[in-house]
Design an enzyme around this catalytic site. Structure first.
Site, PDB file in Angstrom:
ATOM      1  N   ASP A   1      17.911  -0.442 -57.523  1.00  0.00           N
ATOM      2  CA  ASP A   1      16.979  -1.490 -57.898  1.00  0.00           C
ATOM      3  C   ASP A   1      15.739  -0.804 -58.473  1.00  0.00           C
ATOM      4  O   ASP A   1      15.596   0.421 -58.412  1.00  0.00           O
ATOM      5  CB  ASP A   1      16.645  -2.414 -56.727  1.00  0.00           C
ATOM      6  CG  ASP A   1      16.194  -3.786 -57.239  1.00  0.00           C
ATOM      7  OD1 ASP A   1      15.864  -3.894 -58.441  1.00  0.00           O
ATOM      8  OD2 ASP A   1      16.152  -4.743 -56.463  1.00  0.00           O
TER       9      ASP A   1
HETATM   10  C1  BGC Z   1      14.799  -6.909 -58.830  1.00  0.00           C
HETATM   11  C2  BGC Z   1      16.193  -6.959 -59.395  1.00  0.00           C
HETATM   12  C3  BGC Z   1      16.136  -6.974 -60.895  1.00  0.00           C
HETATM   13  C4  BGC Z   1      15.387  -5.760 -61.366  1.00  0.00           C
HETATM   14  C5  BGC Z   1      15.303  -5.666 -62.870  1.00  0.00           C
HETATM   15  C6  BGC Z   1      13.970  -5.799 -59.449  1.00  0.00           C
HETATM   16  O1  BGC Z   1      12.634  -5.871 -59.074  1.00  0.00           O
HETATM   17  O2  BGC Z   1      14.871  -6.752 -57.436  1.00  0.00           O
HETATM   18  O3  BGC Z   1      16.877  -8.064 -58.905  1.00  0.00           O
HETATM   19  O4  BGC Z   1      17.424  -7.014 -61.429  1.00  0.00           O
HETATM   20  O5  BGC Z   1      14.065  -5.809 -60.850  1.00  0.00           O
HETATM   21  O6  BGC Z   1      14.530  -6.662 -63.394  1.00  0.00           O
END
Ligand code: BGC
Length: 747
Positions: A286
């Site tokens: 993530d």
């Molecule tokens: C979120 C994810 C997301 C990623 C990219 C993160 O902060 O937890 O779910 O896909 O950002 O945007």
């Protein structure tokens, strides 16, 4: 077009063809990935597993990179996120084509509930219990996103969530592992289509692996403390369903589980996902989660973070830069074998081959196709239908709804009536240069519906937040002139979503007070509640004559709501998550254990697991939702009373539409294992059918119960069905069990 690495390889292979036996020809994507890998330097390999944010929008803490272009030219970046549109993706892909090996970039984006055409937020859509509709919305999202240059969506989020304080509850499919698994499967199929590389498909990503939805206190990014059995029984099934559907990628999660951050969790990523489940795609971290392991206190610095994550099976580093800045040194220090990096690179290259990017890096960058798909006239029609299927009718006193089309005057009041973008909800895609005029506001939807027949009056009444009541007088004034009042209240769209946890999940500001004053006029009030999560709204639920939970319905919200208000669509949705009576009840979910002092009543406190100040019952339970018609359940039959473990019991029930409207019913099958070596929940959803019945019509619904449906994880974490008695319950919701019977599993 420039020669790509694959073209070059292809020529080499062709020239070797006559000297090689057929079996030695390059055939599979795995073999092709191997050949590319053999040409790569260590730095290029590390580049492949490195993902950066493009600079124009961000979904996490930003690290500015003035030399991103140079890094792409040097093959130091394998993927970009938040880079949308054919123009922008072509721009970056052209730069990637200047790199030594011309390995194409992968463009990832959070296409969570639509790209341009926006569908209901996923939690809302899950209340449709309609797998065809859910798959279709993902399909359309994929069609539009792929036409906009996107190869990969960071969706579906398949986290089970039982705490509505957690803002990300809106991104998932609710509290139940059975329903959520079906939905995970449908969403993956919808995004990915028939086979990888289809022009109108994107790769899906099951996230956040794992248990992110169980963050303590519902606070985003918080720790998770969870038994192995709960993890396996409740939180992992939707991820397994995504693997079964062929999901291309996984994303790990920000949280730790019992002290081990998921990003560095070998048990999750290597042992379960890539080992036991045989997952052949790749895992992305993530946003920044590799580096965040330092804050967790599991590693000392970025060097250790990179070591921990790559060893645990995290293949791609989103935005932390730990891989980029440390892996070469880790290899030099003989801490990370190159084979580990090779494995991650190959997993990613394979996907690039499957997508067809080596054949044509610009395959998804066709502006004509982008124009066509983003303006496809069928998409809003489908979005409208799925939006209506997601609206939950919570209350309909004296059959106030549906409204007659002959009403003379309607007062449409509230801070969300004329809102436009709010209807999209959180996690919409910001498209450069796109205005909002394709989004149908609730006001517009109602106007479209009633035309000139009905006089529509409007007052805002108040803002979503704040204490100002100056607008109340106008609202009361128009309410007095009207035959009926429709009040649209709720959250702002950015009050749910990532980093949007709330401790008070009441309706914000003075909106419920506005309802109170409107009710003093003596007019009937229909309340529309706009939100991304279950809210607590007892005053509204108890006093308004009718309540529709409209969530955030997307770009066709206004039309969909008008369809339901006037009965052009008979509501059929049922809650996929429990709505608490009070925040104090959280976490509250239907499939709890019985306990030694079962929670069956609010009296006799010593004999009931209960509260002294509030009821044990939720405001609205899992599986609840009304229709304009009514259904009778009768004639429950079991094909046998004793079932051997290789056998099946057929359950049949007759459903009759006893009301005056055609309608749909979601018939729910719950089971209870009466005695188990591990205590079993009081009920567990094990099947359901959504059926359509004309007024007066009956239909027999059949379910099959096999050993799988009776199994659970025992103390040794083995998946077993233990002999003994099982209750079969057929219900219109988890509390509204209409028919019940019992059978026995025998050795
Ligand atoms: C979120 C994810 C997301 C990623 C990219 C993160 O902060 O937890 O779910 O896909 O950002 O945007």
């Amino acid at each position: 077009m420039k020669k790509t690495i694959f073209n070059i390889l292809f020529i080499i292979v062709l020239s070797a063809l006559f000297l090689q036996p057929v079996s030695a020809q390059l055939k599979t994507n795995a073999q092709k990935a191997d050949s590319v890998l053999n040409l790569m330097t260590l730095d290029e390999k590390i580049g492949q597993i490195n993902q950066y944010n493009d600079d124009w929008t961000a979904t996490g803490p930003v690290t500015l990179d003035p030399d991103k272009v140079t890094q792409v030219q040097k093959g130091e970046i394998g993927s970009l996120l938040n880079c949308v549109g054919t123009e922008r993706t072509r721009h970056w892909q052209l730069i990637a084509m200047q790199s030594r090996l011309k390995i194409p970039l992968l463009f990832g984006q959070d296409v969570v509930h639509g790209y341009k055409t926006t569908f209901p937020v996923p939690l809302a859509e899950s209340c449709s219990w309609d797998m065809e509709a859910i798959e279709l919305s993902a399909r359309i999202a994929a069609t539009e996103a792929s036409a906009g240059g996107i190869h990969w969506t960071f969706a579906p989020m398949v986290d089970i969530a039982r705490d509505p304080r957690w803002g990300r509850v809106m991104e998932g499919a609710g509290e139940d592992p059975y329903l959520a698994s079906k939905i995970a499967y449908a969403r993956v199929k919808g995004f990915q289509g028939e086979k990888p590389g289809e022009i109108n498909s994107v790769m899906a990503c099951a996230k956040h692996f794992a248990a992110y939805g169980a963050a303590i206190g519902g606070r985003d990014y918080n720790s998770v403390d969870m038994s192995d059995r709960l993890l396996w029984e409740t939180y992992l099934p939707p991820f397994k369903a995504a693997v079964d559907a062929g999901v291309a990628t996984f994303m790990n999660s920000f949280n730790d589980i019992n002290g081990v951050p998921s990003t560095g969790n070998k048990y999750l990523q290597r042992d379960i996902l890539k080992g036991k489940w045989g997952f052949r795609g790749f895992v992305v971290s993530d946003w920044g989660s590799v580096g965040e392991m330092i804050n967790h206190g599991n590693v000392k610095n970025e060097y250790e973070a990179a070591l921990c994550a790559i060893t645990a099976g995290c293949d791609m580093d989103m935005e932390s830069r730990c891989y980029k800045n440390n892996l070469a040194q880790l290899v030099k220090d003989v801490k990370v074998p190159v084979a580990l990096i090779d494995d991650a690179v190959k997993r990613i290259l394979r996907k690039k081959f499957e997508l067809g990017l080596f054949d044509d890096p610009f395959k998804y960058c066709n502006p004509k196709r982008e124009q066509k798909e983003l303006n496809n006239p069928e998409h809003p029609i489908i979005a409208r239908d799925i939006a209506r299927k997601s609206i939950v009718l919570l209350k309909n006193q004296d059959q106030l709804l549906p409204l007659s089309k002959n009403i003379k005057t309607i007062a449409f009041i509230g801070p969300l009536v004329k809102a436009v973008k709010q209807n999209k909800g959180f996690w919409d895609v910001e498209l450069p240069g796109l205005d909002s005029n394709f989004i149908v506001s609730q006001w517009e939807g109602l106007k479209n519906k009633v035309g000139n027949r009905t006089r529509l009056l409007y007052a805002k009444g108040c803002e979503i937040e704040g204490e100002n009541k100056d607008g109340f007088a106008d609202a009361v004034d128009i309410a007095k002139q009207a035959d009926i009042v429709i009040l649209s209240i709720g959250e702002r769209r950015d009050m749910t979503g990532e980093a949007k946890s709330r401790s008070d999940i009441g309706i914000p500001g003075v909106q419920e007070e506005l309802l109170k004053v409107l009710l003093t006029t003596g007019k009937s009030v229909v309340v529309l509640i706009n939100a991304g999560r279950p809210l607590v709204f007892n005053y509204t639920a108890d006093h308004a004559q009718a309540v529709l939970y409209t969530w955030w319905l997307g770009s066709e919200a206004g039309n969909a709501i008008a369809d339901v208000l006037f009965g052009d669509y008979n509501p059929s949705a049922k809650l996929s998550i429990t709505f608490p009576l009070s925040v104090g009840q959280i976490p509250i979910y239907y499939s709890h254990f019985n306990t030694g002092r079962p929670a069956v009543s609010d009296s006799n406190r010593f004999y009931n697991s209960s509260y002294t100040d509030i009821s044990i019952w939720p405001k609205f339970e899992f599986g609840y939702g009304l229709s304009y018609t009514t259904f009778r359940y009768s004639n429950l039959q079991l094909s046998k009373r004793k079932m051997k473990s290789d056998d099946r019991v057929e359950v049949s029930v007759t459903i009759t539409n006893t009301g005056h409207y055609d309608g749909e019913e979601i018939v729910q099958l719950y089971l209870r294992d009466l005695v188990g070596s591990i205590a079993r929940p009081v009920e567990e959803l094990k099947d359901f059918r959504k059926i359509k019945l004309k007024a007066g019509e009956s239909q027999q619904v059949k379910f099959l119960i096999d050993k799988e449906k009776l199994s659970f994880y025992n103390q040794q974490l083995q998946w077993v069905a233990e002999p003994g008695e099982f209750d079969v319950m057929i219900g219109a919701s988890s509390r509204d069990i209409r028919l019940k019977d019992r059978f026995e599993l025998v050795e």
